[in-house]
Write an enzyme that holds these catalytic residues in place. Structure first.
Site, PDB file in Angstrom:
ATOM      1  N   ASP A  24      19.287 -28.775 -12.224  1.00 16.98           N
ATOM      2  CA  ASP A  24      18.205 -27.965 -11.651  1.00 16.98           C
ATOM      3  C   ASP A  24      17.701 -28.572 -10.343  1.00 16.98           C
ATOM      4  O   ASP A  24      17.739 -29.788 -10.156  1.00 16.98           O
ATOM      5  CB  ASP A  24      17.064 -27.868 -12.674  1.00 16.98           C
ATOM      6  CG  ASP A  24      16.080 -26.769 -12.309  1.00 16.98           C
ATOM      7  OD1 ASP A  24      16.454 -25.827 -11.580  1.00 16.98           O
ATOM      8  OD2 ASP A  24      14.912 -26.853 -12.757  1.00 16.98           O
ATOM      9  N   GLY A  25      17.215 -27.705  -9.456  1.00 15.19           N
ATOM     10  CA  GLY A  25      16.576 -28.166  -8.219  1.00 15.19           C
ATOM     11  C   GLY A  25      17.341 -27.807  -6.953  1.00 15.19           C
ATOM     12  O   GLY A  25      16.945 -28.224  -5.864  1.00 15.19           O
ATOM     13  N   HIS A  41      22.939 -24.468  -3.710  1.00 17.42           N
ATOM     14  CA  HIS A  41      23.939 -24.328  -4.780  1.00 17.42           C
ATOM     15  C   HIS A  41      25.283 -24.919  -4.339  1.00 17.42           C
ATOM     16  O   HIS A  41      25.990 -25.529  -5.133  1.00 17.42           O
ATOM     17  CB  HIS A  41      24.108 -22.856  -5.172  1.00 17.42           C
ATOM     18  CG  HIS A  41      22.852 -22.240  -5.741  1.00 17.42           C
ATOM     19  ND1 HIS A  41      22.092 -22.865  -6.697  1.00 17.42           N
ATOM     20  CD2 HIS A  41      22.226 -21.055  -5.479  1.00 17.42           C
ATOM     21  CE1 HIS A  41      21.050 -22.103  -7.003  1.00 17.42           C
ATOM     22  NE2 HIS A  41      21.103 -21.007  -6.270  1.00 17.42           N
ATOM     23  N   LEU A 135      38.801 -35.933 -20.076  1.00 16.51           N
ATOM     24  CA  LEU A 135      37.394 -35.491 -20.085  1.00 16.51           C
ATOM     25  C   LEU A 135      37.347 -33.979 -20.301  1.00 16.51           C
ATOM     26  O   LEU A 135      38.063 -33.235 -19.630  1.00 16.51           O
ATOM     27  CB  LEU A 135      36.734 -35.818 -18.735  1.00 16.51           C
ATOM     28  CG  LEU A 135      35.299 -35.322 -18.542  1.00 16.51           C
ATOM     29  CD1 LEU A 135      34.302 -36.231 -19.279  1.00 16.51           C
ATOM     30  CD2 LEU A 135      34.914 -35.279 -17.055  1.00 16.51           C
TER      31      LEU A 135
HETATM   32  C1  IPE Z   1      18.070 -23.694 -15.855  1.00 18.47           C
HETATM   33  O1  IPE Z   1      17.403 -23.737 -14.645  1.00 18.47           O
HETATM   34  C2  IPE Z   1      19.404 -23.032 -15.691  1.00 18.47           C
HETATM   35  C3  IPE Z   1      20.398 -23.756 -14.892  1.00 18.47           C
HETATM   36  C4  IPE Z   1      20.263 -24.948 -14.371  1.00 18.47           C
HETATM   37  C5  IPE Z   1      21.633 -23.068 -14.716  1.00 18.47           C
HETATM   38  P1  IPE Z   1      16.340 -22.617 -14.220  1.00 18.47           P
HETATM   39  O2  IPE Z   1      15.861 -22.993 -12.878  1.00 18.47           O
HETATM   40  O3  IPE Z   1      16.933 -21.264 -14.372  1.00 18.47           O
HETATM   41  O4  IPE Z   1      15.213 -22.802 -15.330  1.00 18.47           O
HETATM   42  P2  IPE Z   1      13.694 -22.302 -15.337  1.00 18.47           P
HETATM   43  O5  IPE Z   1      13.724 -20.828 -15.014  1.00 18.47           O
HETATM   44  O6  IPE Z   1      12.963 -23.066 -14.273  1.00 18.47           O
HETATM   45  O7  IPE Z   1      13.190 -22.608 -16.688  1.00 18.47           O
HETATM   46  C1  IPE Z   2      19.614 -24.687 -10.576  1.00 22.87           C
HETATM   47  O1  IPE Z   2      18.856 -24.778  -9.414  1.00 22.87           O
HETATM   48  C2  IPE Z   2      20.815 -23.812 -10.405  1.00 22.87           C
HETATM   49  C3  IPE Z   2      20.743 -22.520 -11.097  1.00 22.87           C
HETATM   50  C4  IPE Z   2      19.795 -22.155 -11.894  1.00 22.87           C
HETATM   51  C5  IPE Z   2      21.823 -21.592 -10.861  1.00 22.87           C
HETATM   52  P1  IPE Z   2      17.714 -23.739  -9.074  1.00 22.87           P
HETATM   53  O2  IPE Z   2      18.289 -22.641  -8.246  1.00 22.87           O
HETATM   54  O3  IPE Z   2      17.012 -23.304 -10.299  1.00 22.87           O
HETATM   55  O4  IPE Z   2      16.759 -24.622  -8.196  1.00 22.87           O
HETATM   56  P2  IPE Z   2      15.171 -24.564  -8.158  1.00 22.87           P
HETATM   57  O5  IPE Z   2      14.676 -24.844  -9.544  1.00 22.87           O
HETATM   58  O6  IPE Z   2      14.779 -23.185  -7.686  1.00 22.87           O
HETATM   59  O7  IPE Z   2      14.797 -25.628  -7.182  1.00 22.87           O
HETATM   60 MG    MG Z   3      15.398 -24.059 -11.294  1.00 22.02          MG
END
Ligand code: IPE
Ligand code: IPE
Ligand code: MG
Length: 255
Positions: A24-25, A41, A135
């Protein structure tokens, strides 16, 4: 259901055999740089590629990553389309390299909502790496923990098999690997967001503020060091666990 993954070697003592990551992030990483979210991404794919190499080096047997959740369809169409395109592109770029390094790919998730082109890419990558056993890389795509439990229960109902913890585990989309030992979430949120609900019953959790595109060997090692200091008790007392008393059959299965 995929055939069981039999790793060529076991990890050294204290290293988790199965690591799961909520990557995430990416969006915030891009926004901080005034870039479109999809640029985050893209950098996320690079971070994944490096993390796979680190897991190979540390002899982790399975890496399960959350790439697209059942709920990520709620994002703007252009981001969803961008993520689908990126998956297809990343597969054509990375599969030959993964194949060379002994990585076997799996894509747990609901394929019925994906385009024929994407499904074809996933199937080809799975077939292409099916002979590998260093892996297991599970890229959870259109995956949700609730979806997984429901599809497993449906599968058992169809076959008439009795519903037990064992049979349900065997019907999940991750039945080819054991339950994760360590679950890392980057990006600072303290939640599971519908990832491995069934499989993470006794998984050690690790949260970091590091945004996924910035994740590297040093960040992974921080999580692995933290994990190596945990005492996993599976319901026992600290003393029983330290003495190595046997667990009952159900707990052993998830250990
Ligand atoms: C979780 O992240 C899903 C993935 C990393 C693919 P999100 O960014 O979608 O989660 P929420 O919406 O903040 O809970
Ligand atoms: C995780 O990163 C990737 C996916 C959910 C596809 P995010 O796109 O959720 O990144 P933030 O949370 O908005 O920073
Ligand atoms: Mg996110």
């Amino acid at each position: 259901m995929a055939s069981p993954f039999l790793p060529s070697s076991q990890p050294p003592k204290g290293v988790p055999s199965h690591v799961a990551i909520v990557m995430d992030g990416n969006g915030r990483w891009a926004q901080k740089r005034w870039l479109p979210r999809v640029a985050g991404h893209k950098r996320g794919v690079d971070a994944l590629q490096k993390t796979v190499q680190c897991c190979l080096d540390r002899r982790v047997s399975a890496l399960t990553v959350f790439a697209f959740s059942s709920e990520n369809w709620n994002r703007p169409t252009e981001e969803v389309t961008g993520l689908m395109e990126l998956l297809v592109m990343a597969l054509s770029r990375e599969v030959p390299n993964l194949k060379k390094h002994g990585v076997r790919l799996y894509f747990p998730g609901n394929r019925s909502q994906l385009s024929a082109r994407v499904v074809q890419g996933l199937e080809a990558a799975e077939a292409d790496t099916a002979g590998n056993n260093r892996l297991a890389l599970n890229v959870c795509f259109n995956y949700g923990g609730r979806w997984d439990v429901v599809q497993a229960a449906r599968r058992l109902a169809q076959t008439g098999r009795e519903i037990t913890e064992q049979s349900l585990s065997e019907a999940t989309a991750l039945s080819h690997v054991g339950d994760p030992d360590l679950l890392i979430r980057t990006g600072g949120e303290l939640r599971i967001s519908n990832f491995l609900l069934w499989q993470s019953a006794y998984t050690e959790l690790y949260f970091t503020d590091c945004l996924w595109p910035d994740f590297d060997a040093a960040e992974l090692d921080k999580a692995l060091t933290d994990f190596s200091g945990r005492q996993r008790r599976f319901g026992q007392t600290a003393e029983q666990s330290a003495a190595g008393e046997p667990l009952d059959a159900a707990e052993q299965r998830h250990a």
